[in-house]
Design a protein around this motif. Structure first.
Motif, PDB file in Angstrom:
ATOM      1  N   THR A 402       0.823  -1.216   0.000  1.00  0.00           N
ATOM      2  CA  THR A 402       0.000   0.000   0.000  1.00  0.00           C
ATOM      3  C   THR A 402       0.856   1.264   0.000  1.00  0.00           C
ATOM      4  OG1 THR A 402      -0.247  -0.016   2.420  1.00  0.00           O
ATOM      5  CG2 THR A 402      -1.914  -1.173   1.130  1.00  0.00           C
ATOM      6  N   ASP A 403       1.969   1.258   0.730  1.00  0.00           N
ATOM      7  CA  ASP A 403       2.878   2.411   0.670  1.00  0.00           C
ATOM      8  C   ASP A 403       3.401   2.601  -0.751  1.00  0.00           C
ATOM      9  OD1 ASP A 403       2.742   3.217   3.315  1.00  0.00           O
ATOM     10  OD2 ASP A 403       4.594   2.232   3.927  1.00  0.00           O
ATOM     11  N   THR A 404       3.899   1.526  -1.329  1.00  0.00           N
ATOM     12  CA  THR A 404       4.478   1.617  -2.666  1.00  0.00           C
ATOM     13  C   THR A 404       3.395   1.846  -3.709  1.00  0.00           C
ATOM     14  OG1 THR A 404       6.140   0.032  -1.893  1.00  0.00           O
ATOM     15  CG2 THR A 404       6.109   0.538  -4.246  1.00  0.00           C
ATOM     16  N   GLY A 405       2.223   1.258  -3.505  1.00  0.00           N
ATOM     17  CA  GLY A 405       1.120   1.485  -4.431  1.00  0.00           C
ATOM     18  C   GLY A 405       0.744   2.951  -4.512  1.00  0.00           C
ATOM     19  N   PHE A 406       0.679   3.612  -3.357  1.00  0.00           N
ATOM     20  CA  PHE A 406       0.381   5.047  -3.351  1.00  0.00           C
ATOM     21  C   PHE A 406       1.497   5.834  -4.046  1.00  0.00           C
ATOM     22  CE2 PHE A 406       0.939   9.233  -1.373  1.00  0.00           C
ATOM     23  CZ  PHE A 406      -0.281   9.815  -1.694  1.00  0.00           C
ATOM     24  N   ASP A 407       2.734   5.533  -3.689  1.00  0.00           N
ATOM     25  CA  ASP A 407       3.866   6.224  -4.322  1.00  0.00           C
ATOM     26  C   ASP A 407       3.826   6.054  -5.835  1.00  0.00           C
ATOM     27  OD1 ASP A 407       4.757   6.988  -1.818  1.00  0.00           O
ATOM     28  OD2 ASP A 407       6.336   5.464  -1.712  1.00  0.00           O
ATOM     29  N   ASN A 408       3.463   4.859  -6.289  1.00  0.00           N
ATOM     30  CA  ASN A 408       3.427   4.599  -7.725  1.00  0.00           C
ATOM     31  C   ASN A 408       2.294   5.349  -8.410  1.00  0.00           C
ATOM     32  OD1 ASN A 408       5.648   2.964  -7.490  1.00  0.00           O
ATOM     33  ND2 ASN A 408       4.525   1.044  -7.625  1.00  0.00           N
ATOM     34  N   CYS A 409       1.176   5.511  -7.720  1.00  0.00           N
ATOM     35  CA  CYS A 409       0.091   6.322  -8.291  1.00  0.00           C
ATOM     36  C   CYS A 409       0.545   7.763  -8.482  1.00  0.00           C
ATOM     37  CB  CYS A 409      -1.147   6.272  -7.394  1.00  0.00           C
ATOM     38  SG  CYS A 409      -2.036   4.696  -7.455  1.00  0.00           S
ATOM     39  N   VAL A 410       1.339   8.275  -7.538  1.00  0.00           N
ATOM     40  CA  VAL A 410       1.881   9.627  -7.669  1.00  0.00           C
ATOM     41  C   VAL A 410       2.869   9.697  -8.830  1.00  0.00           C
ATOM     42  CG1 VAL A 410       3.241  11.423  -6.531  1.00  0.00           C
ATOM     43  CG2 VAL A 410       1.508  10.163  -5.235  1.00  0.00           C
ATOM     44  N   LEU A 411       3.728   8.677  -8.970  1.00  0.00           N
ATOM     45  CA  LEU A 411       4.659   8.633 -10.099  1.00  0.00           C
ATOM     46  C   LEU A 411       3.904   8.606 -11.431  1.00  0.00           C
ATOM     47  CD1 LEU A 411       7.413   6.056  -9.005  1.00  0.00           C
ATOM     48  CD2 LEU A 411       7.659   8.543  -9.217  1.00  0.00           C
ATOM     49  N   ALA A 412       2.852   7.809 -11.494  1.00  0.00           N
ATOM     50  CA  ALA A 412       2.057   7.724 -12.725  1.00  0.00           C
ATOM     51  C   ALA A 412       1.378   9.051 -13.021  1.00  0.00           C
ATOM     52  CB  ALA A 412       1.026   6.603 -12.596  1.00  0.00           C
ATOM     53  N   GLN A 413       0.880   9.695 -11.983  1.00  0.00           N
ATOM     54  CA  GLN A 413       0.274  11.019 -12.142  1.00  0.00           C
ATOM     55  C   GLN A 413       1.303  12.013 -12.693  1.00  0.00           C
ATOM     56  OE1 GLN A 413      -0.677  13.089  -8.477  1.00  0.00           O
ATOM     57  NE2 GLN A 413      -2.575  13.908  -9.329  1.00  0.00           N
ATOM     58  N   GLN A 414       2.542  11.890 -12.232  1.00  0.00           N
ATOM     59  CA  GLN A 414       3.609  12.795 -12.666  1.00  0.00           C
ATOM     60  C   GLN A 414       3.876  12.666 -14.155  1.00  0.00           C
ATOM     61  OE1 GLN A 414       4.793  14.893 -10.501  1.00  0.00           O
ATOM     62  NE2 GLN A 414       6.519  15.824 -11.572  1.00  0.00           N
ATOM     63  N   VAL A 415       3.724  11.480 -14.697  1.00  0.00           N
ATOM     64  CA  VAL A 415       3.940  11.270 -16.128  1.00  0.00           C
ATOM     65  C   VAL A 415       2.992  12.149 -16.942  1.00  0.00           C
ATOM     66  CG1 VAL A 415       3.756   9.569 -17.998  1.00  0.00           C
ATOM     67  CG2 VAL A 415       4.857   8.941 -15.841  1.00  0.00           C
ATOM     68  N   PHE A 416       1.802  12.389 -16.419  1.00  0.00           N
ATOM     69  CA  PHE A 416       0.800  13.198 -17.113  1.00  0.00           C
ATOM     70  C   PHE A 416       1.066  14.699 -16.999  1.00  0.00           C
ATOM     71  CE2 PHE A 416      -1.412   9.265 -17.036  1.00  0.00           C
ATOM     72  CZ  PHE A 416      -2.473   9.324 -17.922  1.00  0.00           C
TER      73      PHE A 416
END
Length: 595
Positions: A402-416
């Motif tokens: 869940t920690d990494t999942g949240f961080d990854n959602c932020v990384l994916a958002q950053q791509v946009f």
């Protein structure tokens, strides 16, 4: 509109080629899950997730749930029809015994359905997910009469279920709960109190909602030793098994929250509601922990699920969005700019997420298989080893995924870029929805303390020693595989870091408990990284073997992704070890009035 495609092929590769799903054919339920049947189930799970649930995710978030003056709640447009399709498809009871209306399939199959549905629509998936958690508790601790009364209707989807733990004045410290239970002459109890943060506490999806409620019987001991668990249906159950009149249970309000808007997170009021004791009096936490452990694995899957769907959308956007030119020269000279996927920093974001997702899915399925062994094997030694694994890995999965999942959602958002911050693209919803998974079912700091304070020393450290033995045997047995060395060597180094951290706790935590508290969170992530690294080593071994027999291109892609994990992500174990070894002095140095 966001997109989603369930990773069926990857799941089948993990089950069939990496984890040896068929080797468990002697366990109940596995014989029915032949490779053909398994693939058919997963493709149907993908279909309902992609075609029915995913299209409602964005609209459900915008509309949210509505509480009416009579205390009833309606879910967003389309949810009732989607729920009916889900229930009629038999998805509620995949792994429930056939004696109670389920299909008796392995829990591992259900874990994949949980991932697909949570990626497609996390808020929706919580309704059946909580129901299955309640069913799990009833199957273990309920009387036969209780099982026959409630479980078949919950499996059919006619009724749903919840868990009611938290109260306004207490979070994780359940020993402080005030909800009371007054014994009645007919053997029932009158339940009075208020519960908060109750997911799916009230809605219009089912005829009845079966609440499992923690309460204290009048005169019971204080603290956790005096807590009991009760079945409290929203509507009384008639003699013929149908839902009857209201039972003194109501939704006082819906929480206004950051995400999962389409799931009704309720304040629940119990005003002399009739309830029935589950299991023994004053032993409610034992029963509730069955549900909580199921829920924690389910929440871990949510972390993976949101990371997966965020990645899919970011990868698609990166291949389509034109901006700038590649550092090594134009890759699309016929266009005004190159797609942003040519840029190393965008690749770094995408590879970070992808490398996590594939290993995390393997870790979930590996643990789900252990759960099946623990609950279905006739071999006591095999059951014990599997149970050890579950005890050790459940807090790790919940916290790390869940920690990494949240961080990854932020990384994916950053791509946009800026588009990721705009609601219509859906990325900011993934970030908001993923955030709760780090908090509920025990905040991740508590998961870390549970790991270090309880699970690590349990039975003389038997579980972690079993994990070390498995890692050591794998590394030793594969030393002759030259192609596997880029995976074995980093895994061996990081395993050494984990062993050093474990020994450090043994030497320094007993005399000074703050050392355990200060290092627990880093230890949880250190253990998680090593476990994910082990999964990549297993995946790589299967990919090396499969490249000669199957799709060589797909296998090479897996090996490249795995090498990224080993080179760029796994080395973080050294940092985690350094933090643990620093002890608690700097953490605890400031007096309270300095904050």
């Amino acid at each position: 509109m966001p997109l989603y495609k369930a990773p069926v092929e990857d799941a089948l590769f993990l089950l069939n080629d990496v984890l040896g799903f068929e080797r468990h054919g002697n366990l109940p339920g596995f014989a029915d899950a032949t490779p053909d049947v398994l693939e058919a189930i997963l493709r149907e799970a993908a279909k309902i997730s992609e075609d029915v649930l995913q299209p409602l995710n964005l609209s459900g978030d915008k509309e949210g749930c509505t509480r009416h003056d009579d205390g009833r709640v309606t879910t967003p447009t389309g949810f009732k029809e989607a729920y009916d399709a889900y229930a009629q498809g038999g998805w509620m009871g995949l792994s429930v015994p056939e004696a109670y209306g389920g299909q008796g399939l392995p829990f591992t199959v259900n874990a994949l359905m949980s991932e697909f549905s949570s990626s497609a629509n996390m808020a929706f998936a919580m309704y059946p997910g909580l129901t299955m958690g309640a069913v799990a508790a009833l199957l273990v601790h309920g009387s036969e009469e209780q099982k026959q009364t409630y479980v078949p209707k919950m499996v059919a989807g006619t009724w749903t279920g919840t868990m009611n733990l938290t109260e306004p004045h207490c979070g994780t410290d359940l020993g402080l709960i005030k909800t009371k239970a007054v014994p009645q002459e007919d053997g029932s109890y009158k339940i009075t109190g208020t519960k908060i943060f109750i997911s799916a506490g009230e809605h219009d999806l089912s005829e009845n909602i079966i609440h499992l409620v923690l309460a204290r019987i009048e005169g019971a001991p204080e603290g956790t030793k005096g807590i009991s668990l009760f079945i409290v249906p929203r509507n009384r159950v008639n003699a013929d098994g149908s839902a009857g009149e209201a039972n003194g249970v109501s939704c006082g309000s819906i929480e206004h929250k950051m995400g999962i808007h389409a799931n009704a997170t309720c304040v629940m009021n119990y005003d002399g509601a009739t309830g029935w004791l589950i299991g023994e009096a004053n032993r409610g936490l034992n029963a509730m922990f069955v549900m909580m452990n199921d829920a924690r694995l389910g929440v871990a899957i949510q972390g993976l699920a949101l990371s997966e769907v965020a990645y899919q959308n970011a990868a698609a956007y990166a291949k389509d969005r034109l901006q700038g030119r590649a550092l090594t020269g134009a890759k699309a000279p016929e266009k005004p700019a190159d797609p942003i996927i040519v840029h190393p920093d965008v690749r770094r974001n995408l590879m970070t997420i992808k490398a996590f997702n594939e290993a995390a899915r393997a870790l979930v399925l590996w643990t789900a298989l252990k759960s099946d062994v623990a609950h279905r094997s006739q071999d006591e030694k095999e059951r014990q080893a599997a149970d050890d694994h579950l005890g050790l890995m459940t807090p790790v999965l919940k916290g790390v995924l869940t920690d990494t999942g949240f961080d990854n959602c932020v990384l994916a958002q950053q791509v946009f870029g800026g588009h990721g911050y705009v609601a219509e693209w859906g990325m900011e919803q993934f970030v908001r929805d993923a955030r709760i998974a780090q908090i509920y079912e025990g905040a991740n700091g508590i998961q870390a303390m549970d790991l270090v304070g309880r699970k690590l020393p349990r039975d003389g450290g038997r579980a972690v020693m079993g994990f070390f033995n498995e890692l050591g045997a794998f590394i030793k047995d594969n030393q002759g595989n030259e192609a596997l060395q880029p995976f074995l060597k980093p895994l061996e180094v990081s395993t050494g870091h984990l062993q050093q951290a474990t020994m450090w706790f043994m030497k320094n935590a007993m005399a000074k408990p703050d050392n355990a508290g200060a290092g627990a969170y880093d230890y949880m992530h250190l253990l998680g990284l090593v476990a994910l690294g082990y999964m990549w080593a297993l995946i790589a071994k299967a990919a090396i073997a499969g490249s000669a027999n199957g799709d060589a291109k797909a296998m090479e892609h897996k090996l490249a992704t795995g090498r990224f994990f080993m080179e760029r992500l796994l080395p973080e174990t050294a940092t985690r070890l350094a933090r643990i070894s620093a002890g608690a002095d700097a953490v605890m140095a400031l007096p309270e009035d300095a904050f």
